[in-house]
Write an enzyme that holds these catalytic residues in place. Sequence first.
Site, PDB file in Angstrom:
ATOM      1  N   LYS A  44       0.971  -1.296  -0.005  1.00 31.64           N
ATOM      2  CA  LYS A  44      -0.160  -0.110   0.081  1.00 31.64           C
ATOM      3  C   LYS A  44       0.768   1.121   0.101  1.00 31.64           C
ATOM      4  CE  LYS A  44      -2.862  -2.558   2.981  1.00 31.64           C
ATOM      5  NZ  LYS A  44      -3.892  -2.631   4.230  1.00 31.64           N
ATOM      6  N   ASP A  63      -7.737  -6.832  11.304  1.00 37.44           N
ATOM      7  CA  ASP A  63      -8.985  -6.617  11.740  1.00 37.44           C
ATOM      8  C   ASP A  63     -10.062  -7.737  11.511  1.00 37.44           C
ATOM      9  OD1 ASP A  63      -8.582  -7.488   8.929  1.00 37.44           O
ATOM     10  OD2 ASP A  63      -9.363  -5.744   7.842  1.00 37.44           O
TER      11      ASP A  63
END
Length: 470
Positions: free
Chosen positions: A172, A207
């Site tokens: 990212k 997550d």
Amino acid sequence: MEKKAAAIGAAARVSGIVREFQKKCDSPIGKLHNVADSMAVEMRVGLASEGGSMLKMLISYVDNLPTGEEEGLFYALDLGGTNFRVLRVHLGGKGKGLIKTEFDEVSIPPHCMTSSSHELFDFIAAELARFVATEGENSHPFPGRQRELGFTFSFPVRQTSISSGTLIKWTKGFSIEDAVGEDVVGELNKAMERVGLHMRVTALVNDTIGTLAGGRYYNPDVVAAVILGTGMNAAYVERANAIPKWQGPLPRSGDMVINMEWGNFRSSDLPLTEYDNDLDVASLNPGEQIFEKMISGMYLGEILRRVLLKIAEEAEFFGDSVPEKLKIPFILRTPHMSAMHHDTSSDLKDVASKLRDILEINNTSLTTRKVVVELCDTIATRGARLSAAGIYGILKKLGRDTRKDGEYQKSVIALDGGLFKHYEKFRQSMESTLKELLGEEASDSVVITHSNDGSGIGAALLAASHSQYL
């Protein structure tokens, strides 16, 4: 006359390509049972040894999920991209639940994403200290206690304990060489010391595990969590004695949360098409994440674009010329596809406006728009049915698809992610397929629930359930 014959010929070619695609995407219940069986087999193989399975089946070191009785003030840091969030969660203890949540979002300056580990973590620690300074009158940790933080770090990490893990590589847009191979928790703890912040990381999580914790906080029957969003993953609660590759002493709870990394699953029973294969070859990770590429929000719109491009090129679907915008990879996003799929107007005006605004295709006929909706339905239904087969595979592995002592055990699956929350037809198809797979009796004991913000609130709850003061 010639024009009419040409139009009939083009319509027949469109129909032929669409029917062929639908046939290849078909996922009859027998095939889904095979997918679920393969998933359960791969889970066992992945638990037996490192690298033996396409599923990583990572040991998370989370052996204490929240019970709803946690009390006090806990923090979370959610670092997963160019922004990060800091959260403060006030837990009231038994019967009182979550009293208050506060958060702040911070953009990371571009130079911090490529400079040094020191610079990035010092920036984060300084922002955390600034946030801590806003604690109100009644929101301080218990006297004499250090503040505790749950750290959601959404990059590839080799976890070594509940509160340590070495960075495998950046993704990212981050590229900080001196952080690779280092313990990210250690780096953050040192940075917090440097800025004089009396806080330490008690849980390093992702997550999906946070989503599981958030679900379990409210409901003790939660056994697994699935994220269906831009990416996808699943985590579940395994018996520690059923993990042959676990080397340490068995945890007191007897449980261990496993992060499956299930996007990398594949099986000969997956209904793959030429469009999936072409998408995979053109991707950054050919041959990997095949399950994810058929299901997740990152890719559904792109599969649709590839089918539309083929019928535009081979059957003049949008007229004599192929629209230039249609040649751009990923120009059609899954939210666009969802909006077209959910268009209930008699003339499908939402479909017309999406085709016009995104692809610059004007004056489409109602017949053309109906074909587009049909393709949306085929792609979303296949993804939804496969995700249901994945969930069923987890339930099979846990023995929760059959009776135990004459009864079915109550099993709750916590779900989160944009695809699940916002793509209604996807969600409905997934839920009805799971019922179909389980059968009438067993499906009454399996519930899907929404667990919100695993990467934030879930991480704070895990900091609480793994507190050093317990």
